[in-house]
Design an enzyme around this catalytic site. Structure first.
Site, mmCIF file in Angstrom:
data_model
loop_
_atom_site.group_PDB
_atom_site.id
_atom_site.type_symbol
_atom_site.label_atom_id
_atom_site.label_comp_id
_atom_site.label_asym_id
_atom_site.label_seq_id
_atom_site.Cartn_x
_atom_site.Cartn_y
_atom_site.Cartn_z
ATOM 1 C CG ASP A 1 45.903 35.180 36.035
ATOM 2 O OD1 ASP A 1 45.352 36.290 35.889
ATOM 3 O OD2 ASP A 1 45.693 34.126 36.134
ATOM 4 C CB CYS B 1 33.547 48.247 27.039
ATOM 5 S SG CYS B 1 33.973 46.785 26.601
ATOM 6 C CG ASP C 1 46.312 41.432 27.927
ATOM 7 O OD1 ASP C 1 45.575 42.320 27.918
ATOM 8 O OD2 ASP C 1 45.746 40.180 27.614
ATOM 9 C CG ASP D 1 39.936 48.929 29.994
ATOM 10 O OD1 ASP D 1 38.667 49.026 30.404
ATOM 11 O OD2 ASP D 1 40.399 48.820 28.851
HETATM 12 C C1 LIG Z 1 38.607 45.256 27.784
HETATM 13 S S1 LIG Z 1 40.118 44.758 27.266
HETATM 14 C C2 LIG Z 1 41.423 45.871 27.559
HETATM 15 C C3 LIG Z 1 41.526 47.077 26.652
HETATM 16 C C4 LIG Z 1 42.726 47.796 27.001
HETATM 17 N N1 LIG Z 1 42.643 48.197 28.266
HETATM 18 C C5 LIG Z 1 42.863 49.012 25.907
HETATM 19 O O1 LIG Z 1 42.672 50.215 26.200
HETATM 20 O O2 LIG Z 1 43.266 48.692 24.765
HETATM 21 C C6 LIG Z 1 40.478 43.300 28.455
HETATM 22 C C7 LIG Z 1 41.887 42.640 28.331
HETATM 23 O O3 LIG Z 1 41.846 41.644 29.622
HETATM 24 C C8 LIG Z 1 42.643 40.802 29.015
HETATM 25 N N2 LIG Z 1 42.583 39.673 30.216
HETATM 26 C C9 LIG Z 1 41.668 38.765 30.268
HETATM 27 N N3 LIG Z 1 41.916 38.168 31.380
HETATM 28 C C10 LIG Z 1 42.822 38.629 32.000
HETATM 29 C C11 LIG Z 1 43.831 38.237 33.110
HETATM 30 N N4 LIG Z 1 43.275 37.188 34.025
HETATM 31 N N5 LIG Z 1 44.657 38.939 33.488
HETATM 32 C C12 LIG Z 1 45.136 39.876 32.643
HETATM 33 N N6 LIG Z 1 44.327 40.275 31.498
HETATM 34 C C13 LIG Z 1 43.395 39.805 31.335
HETATM 35 C C14 LIG Z 1 42.431 40.386 27.741
HETATM 36 O O4 LIG Z 1 43.124 39.577 27.102
HETATM 37 C C15 LIG Z 1 41.956 41.751 27.118
HETATM 38 O O5 LIG Z 1 43.187 42.188 26.344
#
Ligand SMILES: C[S@@+](CC[C@H](N)C(=O)[O-])C[C@H]1O[C@@H](n2cnc3c(N)ncnc32)[C@H](O)[C@@H]1O
Length: 390
Positions: A165, A325, A137, A263
């Protein structure tokens, strides 16, 4: 921002829904759809005890193993069952996204947007004592919360967590074959500087390295930062060079991950309980965080790049789930259409069991959409891909 007559939602949000072809009536059914919990494997005999503590009946969710529904007003956070790690608070649609991966014993699984970790915990529970899971993350504080969750449920053994990233993350899973391939190149001298058992107190050298990286580029993550690894995650005993070694795209067909979950970050508009929080946070915040068109354009690009990189890291014959979502077509069907045009080795797959699930088919055949009215769950889009051999 004005509020539409007879609706708790502000006009701008109603407009956002209309512009995206979404039916605002799903946002009025929050009180009628249940909450869900997932029972930690091994606690099946405790159901009666948990029901007595929560003072409600737990109804088996027939289409999803280990899931139970309960009335929407029951809070689980203060219960002993939750605090002692016997149950998880996770929506059934989220569980379906993980179930759709068909995780098998020994799989090496990548969760590219892992925090706060409800799906990662389910992945680890299914893996049990084989394979491995890599959680990535970009948000360090969120991944730290994920680490707390993994530890609370005693699931860390086969897990490693990296702040990185997801659009450029490149570390491969640590298979035995990959291990031997990588160790061939390492000298005995390098082997001295190997990862030892994980401790919350990071060695001075590590802290200095991380601080220096943040100093050089505070807003950019240069190298994945390993913030947790378990005893059988494959990290212990390898050197930094071994851990951080990457392979080219062709090699990933053989040594990539068996399963990948993307996700992706999204506007969360399908997560009705999340949208409701804006009533307290202020609808202006919703405007800024959800409705801003420029931000939404950036998001669809981010989603495309996360999906593309997740797919790059998949091995041939492996499976990838893309979920959000959000219920907008722009963040789902349009992202995967663009992705399929760009990736001739990607094939959209039918999700096994979907015909017993209470969901709709998306605008593209084989994709699924959960929503509160149809599914009695939070909103979620799910698509499954496989990688064809070269
Ligand atoms: C919908 S949430 C994920 C929920 C998680 N899968 C769960 O079940 O608890 C999306 C996540 O993507 C992360 N995110 C945003 N940009 C990102 C990136 N470039 N690389 C990795 N993670 C990223 C956010 O910090 C956030 O925690």
């Amino acid at each position: 921002m004005n509020t539409a007559p007879n609706s708790p939602l502000p006009d701008a949000f109603i407009k956002f829904l209309n512009d995206n072809g979404l039916d605002p009536s799903i946002y009025t059914s929050t009180d009628s759809f249940p909450r869900y919990i997932r029972l930690k494997p091994g606690h099946e005999a405790k159901i009666g005890e948990i029901e007595a503590e929560l003072q409600c009946k737990l109804n088996v969710v027939g289409w999803l193993p280990s899931f139970y529904s309960l009335p929407p007003d029951v809070q689980i956070a203060n219960s002993k069952a939750y605090q002692e790690g016997k149950v998880y608070g996770i929506d059934a649609a989220s569980g379906a996204a993980v179930q759709a991966l068909n995780i098998a014993p020994g799989d090496h699984v990548l969760d590219l947007c892992a925090a706060p970790g409800a799906k990662l915990c389910m992945i680890l529970d299914i893996l049990g004592d084989s394979g491995s899971a890599t959680g990535v993350d970009v948000a360090r504080h969120r991944l730290a919360a994920c680490r707390t969750m993994v530890q609370k449920y005693a699931l860390g053994d086969r897990c490693r967590l990296l702040v990185a990233d997801g659009t450029s993350f490149s570390l491969i899973p640590f298979r035995d074959s990959a291990a031997s391939k990588l160790s061939n190149g390492s000298t005995l001298e390098k082997k001295i500087d190997v990862f030892k058992e994980w401790t919350s107190k990071r060695p001075w050298k590590e802290r200095k390295r991380a601080a220096k990286a943040r100093e050089v580029s505070p807003l950019q993550i240069l190298e994945p930062e390993l913030i947790f690894y378990g005893k059988h995650s494959g990290v212990i005993g390898c050197t930094r060079d071994e851990l951080y070694q990457t392979v080219n795209d062709e090699e990933l067909y053989a040594c990539g991950y068996d399963k990948v979950l993307v996700d992706a970050e999204c506007t969360h508009d399908g997560s009705i309980r999340h949208v409701q929080k804006f009533e307290n946070w202020g609808w202006q915040t919703l405007q800024r965080r959800v409705l801003d068109a420029e931000r939404t354009d950036d998001l669809t690009n981010l989603q495309f790049r996360l999906l593309s990189n997740g797919f790059r890291l998949l091995k041939a014959g492996g499976s990838l789930i893309y979920s959000t979502c959000s219920l907008t077509v722009a963040q789902n069907e349009e992202v995967i259409e663009r992705f399929l045009l760009d990736n001739s080795s990607a094939e959209l797959q039918e999700i096994v069991d979907f015909n017993t699930w209470p969901c709709k088919i998306g605008r593209i055949p084989k994709t699924l959409r959960f929503d509160p009215v149809t599914s009695q769950t939070s909103g979620l889009f799910v698509a499954k891909f496989t990688k064809l051999p070269l």
